[in-house]
Design an enzyme around this catalytic site. Structure first.
Site, short mmCIF file in Angstrom:
data_model
loop_
_atom_site.label_atom_id
_atom_site.label_comp_id
_atom_site.label_asym_id
_atom_site.label_seq_id
_atom_site.Cartn_x
_atom_site.Cartn_y
_atom_site.Cartn_z
N ARG A 148 0.87 -1.18 0.00
CA ARG A 148 0.00 0.00 0.00
C ARG A 148 0.90 1.22 0.00
NH1 ARG A 148 -2.42 -0.23 6.26
NH2 ARG A 148 -0.43 -0.68 7.21
N GLU A 187 -2.85 7.52 7.21
CA GLU A 187 -1.44 7.70 7.55
C GLU A 187 -0.60 8.19 6.37
OE1 GLU A 187 -0.24 3.91 9.10
OE2 GLU A 187 -1.10 4.35 11.03
N GLU A 338 -7.21 4.30 15.91
CA GLU A 338 -6.81 2.88 15.98
C GLU A 338 -6.05 2.67 17.29
OE1 GLU A 338 -4.43 1.63 12.67
OE2 GLU A 338 -5.76 2.56 11.20
N GLU A 386 -1.01 -8.80 7.36
CA GLU A 386 -1.15 -8.55 8.81
C GLU A 386 -1.89 -9.67 9.53
OE1 GLU A 386 -2.79 -4.59 7.87
OE2 GLU A 386 -1.24 -3.80 9.19
C1 GLA Z 1 -1.61 1.24 11.04
C2 GLA Z 1 -2.60 1.21 9.90
C3 GLA Z 1 -3.51 0.04 9.93
C4 GLA Z 1 -2.79 -1.22 10.36
C5 GLA Z 1 -2.20 -0.97 11.72
C6 GLA Z 1 -1.53 -2.18 12.33
O1 GLA Z 1 -1.86 2.10 12.02
O2 GLA Z 1 -3.39 2.38 9.86
O3 GLA Z 1 -4.04 -0.12 8.62
O4 GLA Z 1 -1.81 -1.53 9.45
O5 GLA Z 1 -1.22 0.03 11.61
O6 GLA Z 1 -1.03 -1.91 13.62
#
Ligand code: GLA
Length: 706
Positions: A148, A187, A338, A386
């Site tokens: 990504r 992000e 998150e 993941e």
């Molecule tokens: C990031 C991403 C998520 C995932 C988490 C895993 O914060 O935003 O998509 O990959 O990490 O901890």
């Protein structure tokens, strides 16, 4: 070309897309402001939720997932942020019906929805047909499909695709009653160094400096024959360049992400109800400094970040500081978009939080001003990068052990929501931050042990250990509400910033500057005065010389004795009313008996300079001196070690959140009878917290006449 599709058909789709994207980019009605989620009557005041990826599962499973969420008192999901290939399976062919069905099912289970725009993960058809949308790293390698963030943030073509898909989502869901907000991308992390982006950087510099003469002068390019004769000679580098260029690259990165984001904000605002907020998920490293978070969040309605521990246990001071830092981005409520349900998959050792620690983390976030906590993620895709990450339900779709703890948090949030409504932390003390200063120090740390976050925490910790609420703010923020303002590392200090700080002091504020203050101007050039540059006259003193230390240097004076490590600055006083508070002891000869900390009254306030990184005990004494001098009021009683207090104030209520981060139970005698909003007890005058215990205390109004 895509199999089975006629070229004319593709042309038509591209033209239609561009037309639609352009329409989305049309100016958005002025004066439109999004309401915060908590102001929408149907949205709970505290939200608990999860990232949910319905596109990864058969539709027949969705209802069971949402029923399990509802049973655990989850009331929000974030969906869609990586689902572009499902939303637009082929160029110009859209399918948003599945998302509409997922949203309706969420609504059936009383779960609100935040839609993530999918622009962090472009589909394969897009980047293979338009490779100019792929980013290039600093070594000239082009990213490829299969992970990504492979997109080029500066690509005009990519931005048109982003505007198109985002606008279509907003057109479809911008009035959806169950959709409360939007997250743009996910992000922002990887910039691009391709030739087109380099040209953008050069044009950006031209707009900023006007002439090459000005640029050459501010960057002192006579040094090493760096003088530029044409704009297109200027390189695009993130490391190893002239400090002036490196700082401008950070500004350019910030502006480029900001304009990338703006394209999507405009596309959403064209269609969406004002009540729907727009945020982005700044990411797991709130402290990361790829770009200036104050600038990026300026265009958003809400700040949000990811609160991950990774390996080991919660570092409550550091984590609390990060929440306060995020709260300072927009100076208001924020979301934890998150957090980990137990463990992550990316740490060196992916340990799991202890039982109860996830609950303490959730309440710590609320204590520091968050109004929502979302777990990442609900359930892992059966394949993908993941697979090992913590989840709330397992690959079998049944609850994992952490589910019951999250369910407890959910029922507590439900219980506490109305009491916490419209309350926020309110601070008497602010710590000032600046990205320019952080970048400038990071480009040339001078001592590889100089860790700016650690320096900030050295100042933050003793304030928090006294139970004081601390705001962490952009150095340019208004300061009049604060009795005490500390600035541990304002290395870059422009004349404007100096005027702002001086005005605060003259009106009665107490300002304390830390080491390395005022060395550089806003172009990352050395200030021709010594430190603190434009504040030398206000301080009535200056730094004669700075020293990187490889051992401890004794420090003593009116505030006690201890040691400096890593950094020491030999100060001098010039004004007759400047006082020395601490001096260095015997060391390298230069520092021996020289001032380490000086202070001076100015107007109705004081300005103080501490030119050293002190040990914890001496820093505590310095803190006592600072808060006494500034008449900062205690906010709660003294607390046992490992117990944290957070305070939220508003709507006529004061609520204290007590958290026991320690391994042992702790008893606290309360300053007044208080009711724990999480349990059915009459008001108490003391409380005992088990390890990982939480209490949510509200002071009881005294009967009239007392
Ligand atoms: C990031 C991403 C998520 C995932 C988490 C895993 O914060 O935003 O998509 O990959 O990490 O901890």
């Amino acid at each position: 070309m895509r199999k089975g599709r006629h070229p004319a058909c593709l042309l038509f789709h591209f033209a239609a897309r561009m037309f639609f994207a352009a329409a989305c980019l049309a100016v958005v009605a002025a004066g439109r402001t999004a309401a915060h989620a908590q102001e929408v009557p149907s949205v709970p005041d505290l939200l608990l939720g999860s990232a949910w990826y319905p596109e990864q599962w058969p539709e027949s499973r969705w209802d069971a997932d949402l029923a399990l969420m509802e049973a655990a008192h989850l009331n929000v999901v974030r969906v869609g942020e990586f689902a572009w290939s499902r939303m637009e399976p082929a160029e110009g062919q859209y399918d948003l019906d599945w998302l509409a069905r997922a949203i309706r099912l969420a609504e059936k289970h009383h779960i609100a929805v935040v839609i993530g725009t999918p622009t962090d993960a472009p589909p394969a058809w897009l980047t293979s047909k338009y490779p100019d949308t792929l980013r290039m790293d600093e070594n000239g390698h082009q990213a490829q499909h299969g992970g990504r963030r492979q997109f080029n943030y500066g690509s005009p073509r990519y931005r048109l695709f982003c505007a198109d898909i985002t606008g279509r989502l907003a057109q479809r869901f911008g009035h959806d009653t169950d959709v409360i907000g939007w997250q743009i991308g996910n992000e922002y992390t990887d910039e691009s160094f391709d030739p087109a982006t380099r040209a953008q950087f050069q044009q950006w510099l031209q707009r900023r400096y006007g002439t090459l003469d000005a640029l050459n002068q501010h960057w002192a390019t006579a040094y090493w024959s760096q003088t530029y004769d044409r704009w297109d000679e200027i390189p695009l580098v993130a490391t190893g360049g002239n400090p002036g260029l490196l700082l401008e690259h950070r500004h350019f990165v910030t502006d480029t992400w900001r304009s990338f984001q703006r394209v999507q904000i405009d596309a959403i605002r064209k269609w969406a109800d004002p009540r729907q907020f727009i945020t982005t998920n700044i990411g797991g490293l709130a402290w990361s400094d790829h770009f200036d978070h104050y600038e990026i969040t300026r265009d958003l309605d809400l700040a949000s970040w990811d609160d991950y521990v990774g390996q080991g246990q919660l570092d409550s001071i550091r984590n609390g500081a990060m929440h306060d830092f995020v709260r300072g981005w927009k100076r208001g409520p924020f979301w934890v978009m998150e957090t980990q349900p137990g463990s992550v998959n990316w740490a060196p050792i992916n340990t799991t939080l202890s039982r109860g620690e996830t609950r303490v983390m959730a309440w710590q976030a609320i204590g520091h001003g968050a109004n929502a906590v979302l777990y990442w993620q609900w359930r892992s895709a059966l394949n993908g990068q993941e697979q090992y990450h913590g989840t709330l339900v397992g690959p079998d779709g049944e609850p994992m052990p952490i589910y019951s703890e999250v369910s407890q948090i959910g029922s507590e949030f439900e219980r506490a929501a109305s009491a916490l409504r419209r309350t926020q932390p309110v601070a008497q003390v602010a710590i000032l931050e600046s990205y320019d200063s952080r970048w400038a120090i990071d480009f040339q740390p001078h001592n590889h042990n100089y860790d700016e976050l650690q320096v900030l925490l050295d100042w933050y910790r003793p304030l928090r250990e006294r139970g004081l609420t601390v705001d962490v703010l952009n150095a340019t923020a208004p300061l009049n509400d604060y009795k005490l303002v500390v600035a541990p590392g304002l290395n870059v200090l422009s004349p404007e910033l100096a005027t702002h700080l001086k005005a605060y002091v003259e009106q009665g504020g107490h300002l304390v500057l830390g080491p390395r203050s005022g060395m550089k101007d806003e172009y990352d050039s050395l200030n021709p005065q010594r430190q603190p540059g434009p504040l030398v006259p206000a301080l009535g003193g200056r730094v004669e010389q700075y020293y990187a230390l490889d051992g401890a240097v004794p420090v003593s004076g009116a505030l006690g004795s201890g040691a400096a490590t890593i950094w020491a600055e030999q100060l001098s006083t010039q004004a007759s009313d400047a006082r020395v508070l601490l001096r260095f002891g015997k060391s390298n000869g230069w520092l021996d008996d020289q001032p380490a900390m000086i202070t001076r009254p100015l107007g109705k306030g004081t300005v103080t300079y501490l030119g050293a990184i002190l040990d914890d005990l001496l820093m505590q004494n310095v803190t006592t001196w600072m808060i006494d001098g500034a008449r900062v009021q205690p906010e709660f009683v003294a607390l046992p070690e490992d117990v944290e207090v957070c305070r939220r104030v508003g709507s006529g209520r004061t609520i204290y959140i007590l958290l026991n981060h320690g391994a042992q139970p702790a008893s606290i005698t309360l300053p007044a009878p208080m009711r724990d909003l999480l349990v059915d007890h009459p008001p108490q005058t003391s409380v005992t917290l088990a390890s990982q215990g939480v209490a949510l205390l509200e002071e009881q109004a005294q009967p009239a006449g007392r």
